[in-house]
Design a protein around this motif. Sequence first.
Motif, PDB file in Angstrom:
ATOM      1  N   ALA A 273       1.088  -1.214   0.451  1.00 28.25           N
ATOM      2  CA  ALA A 273       0.093   0.330  -0.259  1.00 28.25           C
ATOM      3  C   ALA A 273       0.846   1.523   0.448  1.00 28.25           C
ATOM      4  O   ALA A 273       0.761   1.943  -0.786  1.00 28.25           O
ATOM      5  CB  ALA A 273      -0.635  -0.142   1.413  1.00 28.25           C
ATOM      6  N   GLU A 274       1.656   1.210   0.970  1.00 31.00           N
ATOM      7  CA  GLU A 274       2.536   2.892   0.570  1.00 31.00           C
ATOM      8  C   GLU A 274       3.998   2.340   0.118  1.00 31.00           C
ATOM      9  O   GLU A 274       3.865   3.412  -0.401  1.00 31.00           O
ATOM     10  CB  GLU A 274       3.514   1.821   2.595  1.00 31.00           C
ATOM     11  N   ALA A 394      -6.444  -1.842   5.076  1.00 34.28           N
ATOM     12  CA  ALA A 394      -5.061  -2.826   5.806  1.00 34.28           C
ATOM     13  C   ALA A 394      -6.006  -3.911   6.769  1.00 34.28           C
ATOM     14  O   ALA A 394      -5.318  -4.674   7.221  1.00 34.28           O
ATOM     15  CB  ALA A 394      -3.972  -2.106   5.739  1.00 34.28           C
ATOM     16  N   GLY A 423      -2.115  -4.435  -4.367  1.00 32.73           N
ATOM     17  CA  GLY A 423      -2.469  -2.882  -3.396  1.00 32.73           C
ATOM     18  C   GLY A 423      -3.756  -3.048  -3.758  1.00 32.73           C
ATOM     19  O   GLY A 423      -4.687  -4.372  -2.431  1.00 32.73           O
ATOM     20  N   PRO A 424      -4.073  -1.775  -3.790  1.00 29.23           N
ATOM     21  CA  PRO A 424      -6.640  -1.972  -3.879  1.00 29.23           C
ATOM     22  C   PRO A 424      -6.884  -3.100  -4.706  1.00 29.23           C
ATOM     23  O   PRO A 424      -6.450  -3.135  -6.004  1.00 29.23           O
ATOM     24  CB  PRO A 424      -6.583  -0.763  -4.030  1.00 29.23           C
TER      25      PRO A 424
END
Length: 637
Positions: A273-274, A394, A423-424
Motif C-alpha cells: 500500500a505504501e 489493511a 494493493g487495492p
Amino acid sequence: MSGSKLETGMPPLSAAESARPWPSPSTNAREQDLQLPVFTDFIAPPLKLFETASRLADKPAYWVRGEHDWQASTWQDYATQVRQAARSLLALGVEHGDAVAILSFNRPEWSVTAYAAMSIGAIPVGIYWTSSTADIEYILNHCKAPVLVLEDEDRFACVQDCAERLNHLRHIVQIKGTPQHIDNRQAMTWQDFMVQGQGSKEADYERLINKRLAAIQPHDTGTLIYTSGTTGPSKAVMLSQGNLWWVANAMGDLFHVDENDRMISYLPLAHIAEQMATMHNQVYGGFAVYFAQSIEKLGDHLKEVKPTIFFGVPRVWEKMQVAIEAKLAQATGFKAQLAKWALQVGQRWNMQDLAGLQPSLWLTLQKNLANKLIYKKVQEALGFDQARLLVTAAAPISPESLRFFTGLNIHVREGYGQSEACGPSTLSLPGQTKIGAVGKALPGTEIRAAEDGELLIRGPHIFHGYMGQPAATAQTIVDDWLLTGDLGHVDEDGYVYITGRKKDLIITSGGKNISPANIEASLMDSHLIEYAVVCGDGRNYLTALLTLETQGLVDFAKAHGLPVTPDLHKHPAVQAALQKAIDHTNELQARVAQVRKFAILTEPFSIEGGELTPTLKVKRKVVLERQQALINALYAN
C-alpha cells in the motif's frame, strides 16, 4: 538458530533451497500455466519516473524534515539520483533479475534505490525496518540479494548478527553513519555508493541502463513483497511491472491526482500500500511526497504538511477518534451542547448524502453553520483542512468510527486489498460509498463470492505467484481467480462486504461458524480498548482478550476521580466500563456470537513483541498460542 526462526514464523532455508535457482523474473509458474493480461500502452514504471521528471523538472518531488523546516528536492533531482544509483548498482555487478534489498524507514534513498534497481532490470525487495534478525536472514537468503541498502547502525547490527549465514550478500550500503566491514563483504556509506558508477565506465553504464530500460516487459517482475505473515511464514509476492503500472494508472484516473496534491509517507515501504502510494501513484500523478521522520511524529507532520491525500490503517483513525472524543468530553455547558449538536447534524447530513439523497435546505443550513463553528476548527487541528481524499484499509474498521468522522464532516473512505492484488481491490468513491462496505471493485476487475463465502478476484492487478513456491501459487490462483482467503459477499449494487478471514474462522463446539474480525473491530471502538482478540474455537461460547488504550485509561481515571496506578485496570469502575462496551457489541451480534467473558492483558501488543504486523494488525496465532493458559482459565468453570 533454527529455533529462533520458527518462533518468528520464518522457517530456515535448507541447503538445497538456498542453492536452488528460482524461476527467472519473466518466466515463472503462473506465466507458464495461465493466460496473462494484455497491458495496452504499457510504460515501465522507471521510464514513467523519467518522463514525469522531464515534465515537472523544477517542481518538488519529495520533502524531508530538517531540524527547523521541510526541505524539498525537485523532480529533476530525483531522476538524477535514480540514474546515479542505477550506475552504481551496475558497478557493483548487479545483474538483470538480481534482488536489491532495502532495510530502512521511509526516506528518499528507499525510493531511489528501488527505482534504480528497476531501471537495470533488477528487483527491489523491501524488508520491514522492525524485522528481527531471523526475518532479515530468511528474506536475504530467500531472495538471494547481492546488495543490501540499510538505514543505520541499529539495522547494521541486526545484519551483523546473521552475517555468517548470509550466502549471497556481497555489498552493504549504510545510509546514515559509517558502516563496519563484515567478513569479506564490501560495506560503504550512501555517499560512497553513489559515486561507484562514475569514472571511465560511466558512459558504458548509461548505455546499459538505457538498453535495460527499453527491454522491460510488462510481465517482468517489478518488485517482491514479503507478506507480514499473520497466519504463517512470509511468502514472496511477485508483482510484475505491468501490475504496478496498471494499478497506478487506475488510481490516477479515479482520483485525478496531480502536482498540486501532497501526501505523507509513514507506513512501511515494504508494504504494497505504501509502496504504491509513495512511489508508483506519485510518479503517475506527479504529487509531492513528504517523508515522515517517524510514526510518532505523524501528528505534528499532519499539521505542518496539511496533506490533500492521506492513507491510514484503522488504528491510526481509532487513535484520532479517541483523542478527539477526549477533547470533546472536556467541554461543559453550552460548548458541550454545541459539540453534540454539530456531531448529530454532520452525521445526519452525510448519511443522507452518502445514500444519494438530497439533504433538506434546513439541514444544509445547519451543517454550514456547524462547519464554521466546529468542523473547520477540528479539521485544522488534525491537519485535514485541505484534505480531499482520506482512506482507511489493511484491516477492519468499525462502522461506528466511520460514522463518528462523518459527524465532523470528515469522509474516511474504506478500501480493501492485499499484496497479491498489488494493493487495492476495492475502493469507496464519492457518490459510491456505503458505510460498512469496502466499496466496489476497481474498474476493469471482477469480484465474486464462492459457495463457501470466500471472495475471489480477477483482473490485471493479480500477482504472478509466490517466488519459489509453485504449490502455494497453485492453491492461491485458480483459473485466473485469486482466492483471497477473506470471507464476505457482494450486494446487488456491487458493494463488497468483508466479514473476516477464512483461516481465522471460529468453529464453536456446537458447529457454528463465527468470524471474529467484526466483533473485534466493534470492541475496539471503546476508548478503553486498544486491541481485542476473540476466542472460542472448539468451545461452547466466546471470550475476549483485551489490551487497554493507555491514554484512554488515564482519561477515564481523571473523569472518575481515580488514581492512576499499575492496578487501575482491576478497578470495579474500569471493569464495569469494559463490560458495558462488551454489552454494546453483543447487542449487534447473534446470541452465538456474543462474548461471555473477557480477560485483560497487562502487556500491550507491539511490533517488536511479535504480536503485531508492521501495519498494526494482530497476529492472532501468536497471541492465542502465548495466552493459551489464560484462555483455558476463561473456560475453566
